[in-house]
Motif scaffolding. Structure first.
Motif, mmCIF file in Angstrom:
data_model
loop_
_atom_site.group_PDB
_atom_site.id
_atom_site.type_symbol
_atom_site.label_atom_id
_atom_site.label_comp_id
_atom_site.label_asym_id
_atom_site.label_seq_id
_atom_site.Cartn_x
_atom_site.Cartn_y
_atom_site.Cartn_z
ATOM 1 N N GLN A 109 0.822 -1.213 0.000
ATOM 2 C CA GLN A 109 0.000 0.000 0.000
ATOM 3 C C GLN A 109 0.856 1.263 0.000
ATOM 4 N N GLU A 116 1.896 2.154 3.388
ATOM 5 C CA GLU A 116 3.036 1.386 3.931
ATOM 6 C C GLU A 116 4.362 2.010 3.491
ATOM 7 N N HIS A 126 -4.825 -6.676 -1.586
ATOM 8 C CA HIS A 126 -4.537 -6.862 -0.163
ATOM 9 C C HIS A 126 -5.852 -6.815 0.618
ATOM 10 N N GLU A 183 -6.727 -8.376 3.042
ATOM 11 C CA GLU A 183 -6.547 -8.474 4.499
ATOM 12 C C GLU A 183 -6.734 -7.105 5.165
ATOM 13 N N SER A 184 -6.561 -6.019 4.396
ATOM 14 C CA SER A 184 -6.718 -4.687 5.006
ATOM 15 C C SER A 184 -7.975 -3.970 4.492
ATOM 16 N N ARG A 236 -10.573 2.930 -0.193
ATOM 17 C CA ARG A 236 -9.543 2.991 0.845
ATOM 18 C C ARG A 236 -9.482 4.394 1.460
#
Ligand SMILES: Cc1cc2nc3c(=O)[nH]c(=O)nc-3n(C[C@H](O)[C@H](O)[C@H](O)COP(=O)(O)OP(=O)(O)OC[C@H]3O[C@@H](n4cnc5c(N)ncnc54)[C@H](O)[C@@H]3O)c2cc1C
Length: 414
Positions: A64, A67, A274, A276-277, A383
Motif C-alpha cells: 500500500q 506502507e 490486499h 486483508e486490510s 480505501r
C-alpha cells in the motif's frame, strides 16, 4: 533466440506481497536525502539501487501507498523523506485528478481508437509506429528503452520522460499510441499515472508546459550509457493542440459499507490485492472470487511480461485473502462463472474495492450490472488513503502537496 528472463533476481521484485515487503524493507534506509539526490539517474536495468522499483506492487496494491509512506516517515521523518513521499503522492494526485475528470479517460480512449484507425490506413505511419515500438528507429537510447520495456516491463521514470518526449516531438507519432504502448507493456501500467504523464510531456496537462528530451540531459543522467547526437533529437517541444477542453472537477464517490448480516464473497480485481486490510473482519466471508487473468488495458492486448506479473499478483492476492479468512479461493473469469461461484457458496453479497478510472473500472461496471441483475448485492469499498487525498486533486500538484501533512495526521501516519 533465448527467452528473456522475465523476473530476474535483480529488480523489480517478484509479483507477490512478500517480495514487495522485502524490497520495501531493503530500500527504506535509502528513502531519505539519498533518494532526493540520486533518484533521477537511470543506472540501467542491472542497477536500480537508487529507486524503490515498487511501482508494480503499488499498482496492484500488493503493497500500500500508506506502507511506503509510513516506512519513509519512521526511518527519516517528513522533512528528509519529503521527496520520496511526494513521489508516492504524485501517483495519488494523478489518480485523484482523473477520478475527478472521468471525461479525460473517455477522450483518451476515443482518440486512441482514431489513432489506430489512422495506422491501419496510412502505411508510412504504420511503419514509423512499428519501428518505434520495436526499437528500430536508429536513435541512441530510445531503441534500448523500447527493448528494455518489452523484456522487463519496466523503465526508469527519466527514461519514460525521454521516451515520451522523443516519441511525440522527434518521431512525430500520436501521443495516444505511445501511451497505449506503455499502458499495455508496463508491469505498473496505470491509467492515471500513464495517461496524465504522457499528456504532461505533450503539453496537454499543464498549459504552456512541455517536456523536451535533451541529449546532454540523457548523457548526464544515464552516466554516459547513452550519448545521442543532439542533432538527432527535436530542438524544441511545441505544445500539442488540445482537442478537448479540460473539464471542471466532479465529485468523488463515497465508499459503501457491506451488510454484515449477509453471507459474502470477496470479489478481487488486479488493482487491489490486499484484502486483508479491507476492514471486513465483521462480515461472514464464505469465499474469495477472482479473475485468473488481468483486466484489459487496451484493444491490442496486454504485453506478455505485464500479463504474467498481474496474473501472478492475482493468484498471490487471492491465496492470501483465502488464508486470512479461512475460505477457498475460486478463479472465475467470466461474469457467469463469478455468479455461479457466488451461488455455490450461498453468497448474497460481493465485496470489492472500487477501481479508479481506467480499464479495470470499465470492465467492472459492466460485470457489476449483470451481477446485480442476477439478484446479488455488490458493495464497493474505498480505501481511506484515496478518500482522504483525492478531493485535493482539484488543481495542480503544488496545492495537493500542501495537504500531505494534515492528511497523514488524519490517516494516523507519523
Ligand atoms: C510517460 C510516463 C508514463 C508513466 N506511466 C506510469 C504508469 O503507467 N504507472 C506508474 O505507476 N507510474 C508511471 N509513471 C510514473 C513513474 O515513472 C513510475 O511510477 C516510477 O518510475 C516507478 O518507479 P519506482 O517504483 O522505482 O519509483 P520510486 O522513485 O521509487 O517512487 C516510489 C513510488 O512513487 C510513485 N511514483 C514515483 N514517481 C512517480 C511519478 N512521476 N508519477 C507517479 N507516481 C510516481 C510510484 O508508485 C513509485 O513506486 C510514468 C511516468 C512517465 C513520465
Amino acid at each position: 533466440m533465448s527467452q528473456p528472463d522475465l523476473f530476474p533476481a535483480a529488480l523489480p521484485p517478484a509479483p507477490d506481497r512478500k517480495a514487495g515487503l522485502s524490497r520495501l524493507k531493503a530500500f527504506t534506509p535509502a528513502m531519505g536525502r539519498a533518494y532526493a539526490s540520486a533518484r533521477n539517474f537511470d543506472l540501467g536495468p542491472q542497477d536500480r539501487s537508487n529507486i524503490s522499483c515498487l511501482s508494480a506492487h503499488v499498482r496492484h496494491r500488493l503493497v500500500q501507498e500508506a506502507e511506503l509512506a509510513q516506512a519513509a516517515l519512521s526511518a527519516h521523518g517528513l522533512q528528509a523523506a519529503e521527496k520520496f513521499i511526494q513521489e508516492v503522492c504524485w501517483r495519488t494526485y494523478w489518480k485523484g485528478w482523473l477520478e475527478l475528470r472521468s471525461a479525460v479517460w473517455a477522450d483518451y480512449k476515443a482518440e486512441r481508437e482514431q489513432a489506430f484507425k489512422a495506422v491501419s490506413e496510412d502505411q508510412a505511419l504504420a511503419q514509423r509506429y512499428e519501428a518505434a515500438i520495436e526499437g528500430r528507429t536508429g536513435l541512441e537510447g530510445f531503441d534500448a528503452w523500447a527493448t528494455e520495456l518489452m523484456q522487463t516491463g519496466y523503465l526508469h521514470n527519466h527514461a519514460r520522460m525521454w521516451f515520451a518526449s522523443i516519441w511525440i516531438f522527434t518521431l512525430d507519432l500520436p501521443w495516444v499510441l505511445g501511451a497505449d504502448h506503455f499502458l499495455r507493456h508496463l508491469i505498473d501500467g496505470d491509467a492515471a499515472s500513464n495517461t496524465l504523464s504522457w499528456r504532461w510531456v505533450g503539453g496537454l496537462q499543464t498549459v504552456g508546459k512541455t517536456y523536451l528530451a535533451r541529449a546532454s540531459n540523457i548523457e548526464k543522467y544515464t552516466k554516459g550509457r547513452f550519448a545521442p547526437d543532439p542533432a538527432s533529437l527535436a530542438p524544441e517541444a511545441p505544445a500539442l493542440p488540445s482537442v478537448h477542453p479540460v473539464p471542471s472537477p466532479g465529485a468523488i464517490l463515497p465508499g459503501e459499507r457491506p451488510d454484515p448480516s449477509l453471507p459474502s464473497a470477496l470479489w478481487l480485481h488486479d488493482e487491489d490485492l490486499h484484502a486483508e486490510s479491507w476492514g471486513v473482519e465483521d462480515v461472514d466471508i464464505r469465499c474469495v472470487i477472482y479473475p485468473s487473468s488481468p483486466a484489459s488495458r487496451g484493444e491490442a492486448g496486454l504485453g506478455e511480461v505485464a500479463r504474467r506479473f498481474s496474473k501472478a499478483a492475482l493468484e498471490d492476492g487471492a491465496q492470501r485473502a483465502a488464508g486470512r479468512f479461512g475460505v477457498k479461493a475460486v478463479a472465475a473469469d467470466s461474469v457467469a462463472d463469478q455468479i455461479e461461484a457466488a451461488r455455490s457458496s450461498n453468497v448474497r453479497q460481493l465485496i470489492t474495492q472500487r477501481p479508479c478510472q481506467g480499464g479495470v473500472r470499465d470492465e467492472r461496471l459492466k460485470a457489476q450490472e449483470r451481477i446485480e441483475a442476477s439478484g446479488l448485492r455488490v458493495v464497493s469499498l474505498t480505501r481511506d488513503w484515496d478518500q482522504a487525498f483525492h478531493p485535493f486533486a482539484t488543481k495542480g500538484f503544488f496545492k495537493f502537496k500542501t495537504a500531505i501533512p494534515d492528511v497523514f495526521t488524519r490517516l494516523g501516519l507519523n
